[in-house]
Design a protein around this motif. Structure first.
Motif: not given
Ligand code: GLU
Length: 268
Positions: A176-184
């Motif tokens: 879903g939408l994260y509050n920041d980029n979960p990949k980084t």
């Protein structure tokens, strides 16, 4: 939040990265699970419209190419090959559960032109009325930059408005939408509920998804905007486990829910 059990007409969008392996070849297990769940949801009495990407990825995989063509005729040719393969598989799998499929391919020109838009609307409604399952994609083989919608997130929102759907579900390769980029950022947290799409929400949507699709979180937020403006709620959830769709309709918290401010009434 609305009672999702009561949503009757559902548009479900599935992206290339959910449907295919990195090779571009079909993820057979995934597509089989997805079709099984959608057939069951339809058996439960809901109307389902599937917006499926994957034409270009599957065409590329089918030809065993090393690189995706970059020129327009190349892209159009692999889309023509892949679309055929996709529909063959969908039709075969949905037939196993006794469901009739249908194909609708469209471009921006079709939805911008009032007469063609109205024709599309009527065709969708008739297909749903007779119980056939519309499977929609952009008509990539004739679409060029000037007339393309460009990504299937936007296309799915347009289809949701054309069909006057109760809910749009975007199946993605992210939860879903994260509050920041979960990949980084390992501390990024999933947002479960978006009541209105503010600038802050838009700035959380950064980066593209995999290289097999065209959209990223930004196009998904744009899709949520279109849907919400038309009174349609939208959910972004991971397509990895299609069984989660059952939980969603049991009103469990799954993915990110974008609530429309002007919910249209759902029949009780
Ligand atoms: N219409 C494209 C295809 O089927 C996909 C566009 C997208 O992934 O957003 O290959």
């Amino acid at each position: 939040m609305r009672n999702l059990k009561k949503c009757n007409r559902i548009v479900i969008k599935v992206g290339s990265s959910t449907l295919t392996h990195e090779s571009g070849l079909l993820n057979i297990r995934r597509i089989e699970q997805l079709v099984k769940v959608l057939a069951d949801i339809k058996n439960s009495g809901k109307q389902v419209v599937l917006v499926s990407s994957g034409a270009q990825a599957v065409g590329f995989g089918r030809l065993g190419l090393k690189e995706k063509p970059k020129d327009m005729p190349g892209k159009q040719a692999i889309a023509a090959i892949g679309q055929c393969e996709l529909m063959y598989i969908y039709d075969k799998l949905f037939s196993t559960y006794n469901h009739v499929t249908s194909q609708i391919l469209l471009t921006k020109e079709d939805v911008d032109n009032p007469k063609r838009r109205n024709n599309l609307h009527n065709t969708f409604l008739r297909l749903l009325e007779i119980g056939a399952l519309p499977i929609v994609n952009e008509n990539d083989s004739v679409s060029t930059e000037e007339i393309e919608i460009g990504d299937n997130d936007t296309l799915s929102a347009i289809v949701a408005t054309l069909t006057q759907a109760d809910l749009l579900i975007v199946l993605s390769d992210i939860d879903g939408l994260y509050n920041d980029n979960p990949k980084t950022n390992p501390n990024a947290t999933l947002i479960h509920h978006v009541k209105s799409i503010s600038g802050a929400v838009e700035s959380m949507a950064q980066g593209a998804g995999s290289n097999r699709g065209t959209g990223g979180m930004i196009t998904k937020i744009q899709a949520a905007k279109i849907a919400n403006q038309h009174g349609i709620d939208m959910v972004i959830m991971n397509g990895e486990n299609p069984n989660l769709l059952y939980d969603l309709f049991e009103n469990e918290t799954i993915g990110t829910y974008f609530e429309s401010t002007q919910n249209k009434e759902v029949e009780q």
